[in-house]
Design a protein around this motif. Structure first.
Motif, PDB file in Angstrom:
ATOM      1  N   VAL A   1       3.410  16.625   0.249  1.00  0.00           N
ATOM      2  CA  VAL A   1       2.425  15.823  -0.490  1.00  0.00           C
ATOM      3  C   VAL A   1       2.190  16.508  -1.837  1.00  0.00           C
ATOM      4  O   VAL A   1       1.922  17.711  -1.872  1.00  0.00           O
ATOM      5  CB  VAL A   1       1.094  15.733   0.287  1.00  0.00           C
ATOM      6  CG1 VAL A   1       0.085  14.865  -0.471  1.00  0.00           C
ATOM      7  CG2 VAL A   1       1.317  15.186   1.690  1.00  0.00           C
TER       8      VAL A   1
ATOM      9  N   SER B   1       1.281   5.043  -4.277  1.00  0.00           N
ATOM     10  CA  SER B   1       0.193   4.083  -4.048  1.00  0.00           C
ATOM     11  C   SER B   1      -0.362   3.608  -5.383  1.00  0.00           C
ATOM     12  O   SER B   1      -0.409   4.376  -6.341  1.00  0.00           O
ATOM     13  CB  SER B   1      -0.930   4.777  -3.259  1.00  0.00           C
ATOM     14  OG  SER B   1      -2.141   4.044  -3.360  1.00  0.00           O
TER      15      SER B   1
ATOM     16  N   ALA C   1       1.582   9.716  -3.978  1.00  0.00           N
ATOM     17  CA  ALA C   1       0.460   8.810  -4.253  1.00  0.00           C
ATOM     18  C   ALA C   1      -0.458   9.352  -5.346  1.00  0.00           C
ATOM     19  O   ALA C   1      -1.124   8.595  -6.036  1.00  0.00           O
ATOM     20  CB  ALA C   1      -0.332   8.569  -2.966  1.00  0.00           C
ATOM     21  N   GLN C   2      -0.477  10.687  -5.503  1.00  0.00           N
ATOM     22  CA  GLN C   2      -1.397  11.276  -6.476  1.00  0.00           C
ATOM     23  C   GLN C   2      -0.669  11.845  -7.694  1.00  0.00           C
ATOM     24  O   GLN C   2      -1.300  12.494  -8.528  1.00  0.00           O
ATOM     25  CB  GLN C   2      -2.208  12.394  -5.793  1.00  0.00           C
ATOM     26  CG  GLN C   2      -2.965  11.895  -4.563  1.00  0.00           C
ATOM     27  CD  GLN C   2      -3.939  12.908  -3.991  1.00  0.00           C
ATOM     28  OE1 GLN C   2      -4.060  14.016  -4.480  1.00  0.00           O
ATOM     29  NE2 GLN C   2      -4.644  12.514  -2.943  1.00  0.00           N
TER      30      GLN C   2
ATOM     31  N   THR D   1      -4.548  16.566   3.394  1.00  0.00           N
ATOM     32  CA  THR D   1      -4.079  15.413   2.628  1.00  0.00           C
ATOM     33  C   THR D   1      -4.920  14.215   3.021  1.00  0.00           C
ATOM     34  O   THR D   1      -5.730  14.290   3.941  1.00  0.00           O
ATOM     35  CB  THR D   1      -2.578  15.127   2.906  1.00  0.00           C
ATOM     36  OG1 THR D   1      -2.185  13.908   2.247  1.00  0.00           O
ATOM     37  CG2 THR D   1      -2.299  14.978   4.389  1.00  0.00           C
ATOM     38  N   PHE D   2      -4.707  13.103   2.303  1.00  0.00           N
ATOM     39  CA  PHE D   2      -5.367  11.870   2.718  1.00  0.00           C
ATOM     40  C   PHE D   2      -4.812  11.478   4.088  1.00  0.00           C
ATOM     41  O   PHE D   2      -3.624  11.656   4.365  1.00  0.00           O
ATOM     42  CB  PHE D   2      -5.128  10.773   1.669  1.00  0.00           C
ATOM     43  CG  PHE D   2      -5.797   9.481   2.018  1.00  0.00           C
ATOM     44  CD1 PHE D   2      -7.176   9.417   2.183  1.00  0.00           C
ATOM     45  CD2 PHE D   2      -5.057   8.325   2.205  1.00  0.00           C
ATOM     46  CE1 PHE D   2      -7.793   8.226   2.521  1.00  0.00           C
ATOM     47  CE2 PHE D   2      -5.676   7.128   2.543  1.00  0.00           C
ATOM     48  CZ  PHE D   2      -7.036   7.083   2.706  1.00  0.00           C
TER      49      PHE D   2
ATOM     50  N   GLY E   1      -1.911  -1.659  -3.482  1.00  0.00           N
ATOM     51  CA  GLY E   1      -0.489  -1.794  -3.782  1.00  0.00           C
ATOM     52  C   GLY E   1       0.204  -0.476  -3.542  1.00  0.00           C
ATOM     53  O   GLY E   1      -0.443   0.569  -3.429  1.00  0.00           O
TER      54      GLY E   1
ATOM     55  N   ASP F   1       5.376  12.343  -0.740  1.00  0.00           N
ATOM     56  CA  ASP F   1       4.138  11.577  -0.859  1.00  0.00           C
ATOM     57  C   ASP F   1       3.600  11.809  -2.270  1.00  0.00           C
ATOM     58  O   ASP F   1       2.971  12.821  -2.563  1.00  0.00           O
ATOM     59  CB  ASP F   1       3.117  12.006   0.198  1.00  0.00           C
ATOM     60  CG  ASP F   1       1.861  11.133   0.154  1.00  0.00           C
ATOM     61  OD1 ASP F   1       1.603  10.507  -0.896  1.00  0.00           O
ATOM     62  OD2 ASP F   1       1.118  11.099   1.161  1.00  0.00           O
TER      63      ASP F   1
ATOM     64  N   SER G   1       0.835  -1.209   0.000  1.00  0.00           N
ATOM     65  CA  SER G   1       0.000   0.000   0.000  1.00  0.00           C
ATOM     66  C   SER G   1       0.864   1.250   0.000  1.00  0.00           C
ATOM     67  O   SER G   1       2.058   1.201   0.323  1.00  0.00           O
ATOM     68  CB  SER G   1      -0.896   0.040   1.253  1.00  0.00           C
ATOM     69  OG  SER G   1      -0.100   0.226   2.404  1.00  0.00           O
ATOM     70  N   GLY G   2       0.223   2.373  -0.315  1.00  0.00           N
ATOM     71  CA  GLY G   2       0.887   3.664  -0.210  1.00  0.00           C
ATOM     72  C   GLY G   2       1.150   4.028   1.249  1.00  0.00           C
ATOM     73  O   GLY G   2       2.116   4.726   1.557  1.00  0.00           O
ATOM     74  N   THR G   3       0.279   3.573   2.120  1.00  0.00           N
ATOM     75  CA  THR G   3       0.472   3.845   3.548  1.00  0.00           C
ATOM     76  C   THR G   3       1.787   3.234   4.028  1.00  0.00           C
ATOM     77  O   THR G   3       2.590   3.896   4.695  1.00  0.00           O
ATOM     78  CB  THR G   3      -0.713   3.265   4.355  1.00  0.00           C
ATOM     79  OG1 THR G   3      -1.927   3.776   3.806  1.00  0.00           O
ATOM     80  CG2 THR G   3      -0.615   3.630   5.818  1.00  0.00           C
TER      81      THR G   3
ATOM     82  N   LYS H   1      -5.883   5.540  -8.142  1.00  0.00           N
ATOM     83  CA  LYS H   1      -4.721   6.412  -8.389  1.00  0.00           C
ATOM     84  C   LYS H   1      -4.378   6.399  -9.892  1.00  0.00           C
ATOM     85  O   LYS H   1      -4.848   5.543 -10.641  1.00  0.00           O
ATOM     86  CB  LYS H   1      -3.527   5.943  -7.541  1.00  0.00           C
ATOM     87  CG  LYS H   1      -3.799   6.019  -6.033  1.00  0.00           C
ATOM     88  CD  LYS H   1      -3.962   7.448  -5.539  1.00  0.00           C
ATOM     89  CE  LYS H   1      -4.672   7.578  -4.208  1.00  0.00           C
ATOM     90  NZ  LYS H   1      -3.934   7.149  -3.037  1.00  0.00           N
TER      91      LYS H   1
ATOM     92  N   ALA I   1      -3.741   8.955   5.477  1.00  0.00           N
ATOM     93  CA  ALA I   1      -2.601   8.038   5.606  1.00  0.00           C
ATOM     94  C   ALA I   1      -1.263   8.760   5.737  1.00  0.00           C
ATOM     95  O   ALA I   1      -0.315   8.208   6.298  1.00  0.00           O
ATOM     96  CB  ALA I   1      -2.560   7.083   4.411  1.00  0.00           C
ATOM     97  N   THR I   2      -1.163   9.976   5.223  1.00  0.00           N
ATOM     98  CA  THR I   2       0.109  10.702   5.328  1.00  0.00           C
ATOM     99  C   THR I   2       0.475  10.892   6.801  1.00  0.00           C
ATOM    100  O   THR I   2       1.594  10.586   7.224  1.00  0.00           O
ATOM    101  CB  THR I   2       0.026  12.083   4.638  1.00  0.00           C
ATOM    102  OG1 THR I   2      -0.573  11.931   3.347  1.00  0.00           O
ATOM    103  CG2 THR I   2       1.403  12.704   4.490  1.00  0.00           C
TER     104      THR I   2
HETATM  105  C1  PLP Z   1      -3.872   7.209  -1.514  1.00  0.00           C
HETATM  106  C2  PLP Z   1      -2.959   8.034  -0.699  1.00  0.00           C
HETATM  107  C3  PLP Z   1      -2.143   7.477   0.309  1.00  0.00           C
HETATM  108  C4  PLP Z   1      -2.261   6.068   0.803  1.00  0.00           C
HETATM  109  O1  PLP Z   1      -2.231   5.093  -0.139  1.00  0.00           O
HETATM  110  P1  PLP Z   1      -2.920   3.663   0.140  1.00  0.00           P
HETATM  111  O2  PLP Z   1      -2.395   2.831  -0.976  1.00  0.00           O
HETATM  112  O3  PLP Z   1      -4.394   3.862   0.087  1.00  0.00           O
HETATM  113  O4  PLP Z   1      -2.453   3.174   1.461  1.00  0.00           O
HETATM  114  C5  PLP Z   1      -1.253   8.319   0.952  1.00  0.00           C
HETATM  115  N1  PLP Z   1      -1.163   9.619   0.657  1.00  0.00           N
HETATM  116  C6  PLP Z   1      -1.932  10.189  -0.287  1.00  0.00           C
HETATM  117  C7  PLP Z   1      -1.767  11.636  -0.595  1.00  0.00           C
HETATM  118  C8  PLP Z   1      -2.874   9.421  -0.987  1.00  0.00           C
HETATM  119  O5  PLP Z   1      -3.641  10.009  -1.904  1.00  0.00           O
END
Ligand code: PLP
Length: 374
Positions: free
Chosen positions: A134, A184, A162-163, A88-89, A197, A160, A62-64, A189, A91-92
């Motif tokens: 991010v 992520s 992820a996006q 942010t999401f 993933g 970060d 995962s991105g987390t 995404k 998880a950051t």
């Molecule tokens: C989606 C996302 C994450 C986490 O990713 P996961 O794969 O859902 O764990 C972290 N940071 C940002 C900015 C995200 O958009």
């Protein structure tokens, strides 16, 4: 409820567009009998590292975990601070808490919604160990400025991303000015597999090696050297990602084309439109507009069969129960973060979105403006 005319996600369309390639890749993995940490993961890691012009990629679940495991590899934990944003999401910040460290929230630049680089220095304390900028909505944070502060104070930088896979700065690329890039692959995404993933990409071989151990119970070969996690990317996902990575730039170009159409169609309305920094390659993971009546616009679009969502309606430090017994610190005011959370609305945006669908969305927004007497 109105029938959905313009949906928010395009990933089923994407599957149909690439079905032959994806089905063949999946079939090959199923027949191989190797489903975990096999050749497909290795191949995808090499392709991803090459795509980013970096030395190593490590596939994760995962991105987390792509944020958490490098923090652990850097020995960042209890008593340490990590500077990031609250816009942010979740998880950051969650990854920082999971490492046992303290997130320090800095306000955003209201134009880009990314960390305000001018506010970072004031947030640095003797306990600060890292910065996590991010690249929100698909536009890189101002990495030159972030890297300068990190260097002056001897801090790690984890991007970060992820996006923002496939985005670029004006005179820098992602990964060039940091220690680790975290990303992520959850389906929505820009590069998405059929489930969860993630990956880190880095030029720091010591961090890559440590994250490789941590993702597989702290082990290398047969012996466990430390307590780790089960955070592996699966072969099936890796095979799908290898197919999709080849199409990523083209898909991001399609997003940029739709964004241009939205920009032109919505110019002159009361909405605040996304701000693309000059020279940056913004890849519009999300196309986010702002308005004083976000809920009204969202409901109106819904009534017209157009799905718009909010990213993110509640800033992390405003979530119920924050900070849940964890350590957290706010540096200065978060007024732009809070303002943004109350105003943002994400319009449908994906490579498979058609020009007609973008036009329908624009027309609906213009009709909504008329209902408000504008
Ligand atoms: C989606 C996302 C994450 C986490 O990713 P996961 O794969 O859902 O764990 C972290 N940071 C940002 C900015 C995200 O958009």
């Amino acid at each position: 409820m109105a029938q959905v005319k313009v949906g928010f996600y395009g990933h089923v369309r994407q599957y149909h567009n690439l079905q032959k390639e994806i089905d063949a890749a999946i079939h090959e993995v199923l027949e191989s009998g190797t489903y975990v940490l096999g050749p497909k993961v290795k191949q995808f890691e090499q392709e991803l590292a090459a795509y980013m012009h970096m030395k190593e990629a490590v596939g994760l679940n995962s991105g987390t975990d792509a944020l958490l495991l490098p923090l652990l590899a850097m020995a960042i934990g209890p008593g340490d601070e990590v500077i990031t944003t609250s816009n942010t999401f979740f998880a950051t910040a969650e990854a920082i808490w999971l490492a046992g460290a303290t997130p320090v929230f800095v306000d955003i630049d209201p134009k880009t919604c990314n960390i305000d680089e001018d506010l970072i220095e004031a947030a640095v304390s003797p306990r600060t160990k890292a910065i996590i900028p991010v690249h929100l909505y698909g536009q890189p944070a101002k990495m030159r400025e972030v890297a300068k502060i990190a260097k002056a104070h001897n801090l790690y930088v984890i991007e970060d991303c992820a996006q923002a896979l496939g985005a670029r700065g004006d005179d820098f690329v992602i990964g060039e000015l940091s220690d680790v890039v975290a990303t992520s692959f959850i389906i929505q995404k820009n590069l998405g597999c059929f489930g969860d993933g993630g990956a880190i990409v880095t030029n720091n071989e010591a961090i890559a090696t440590q994250v490789r151990k941590l993702r597989n119970h702290g082990s290398s070969k047969r012996s466990c050297h430390s307590v780790g996690y089960n955070s592996r990317l699966d072969e099936l996902h890796a095979a799908v990602l290898s197919v999709k990575l080849k199409h990523l730039d083209k898909c991001n170009d399609l997003r940029r084309a739709r964004a241009k159409e939205f920009d032109a169609g919505l110019a002159g309305t009361s909405l605040t439109l996304p701000y693309a920094l000059p020279g940056y390659r913004h890849i519009y993971h999300l196309y986010v507009v702002e308005t004083d009546d976000r809920d009204g616009l969202q409901a109106y679009l819904q009534s017209q069969g157009i799905t718009a969502l909010t990213h993110y309606p509640i800033a992390i430090h405003q979530q119920e129960g924050y900070p849940w017994g964890c350590a957290a610190r706010i540096s200065g005011s978060l007024k732009h973060t809070e303002n943004s959370a109350a105003r943002v609305l994400s319009l449908p945006m994906y490579p498979e979105l058609t020009s007609e669908e973008a036009k329908l969305t624009v027309e609906a927004i213009r009709a909504w403006e008329k209902t408000r007497g504008r």
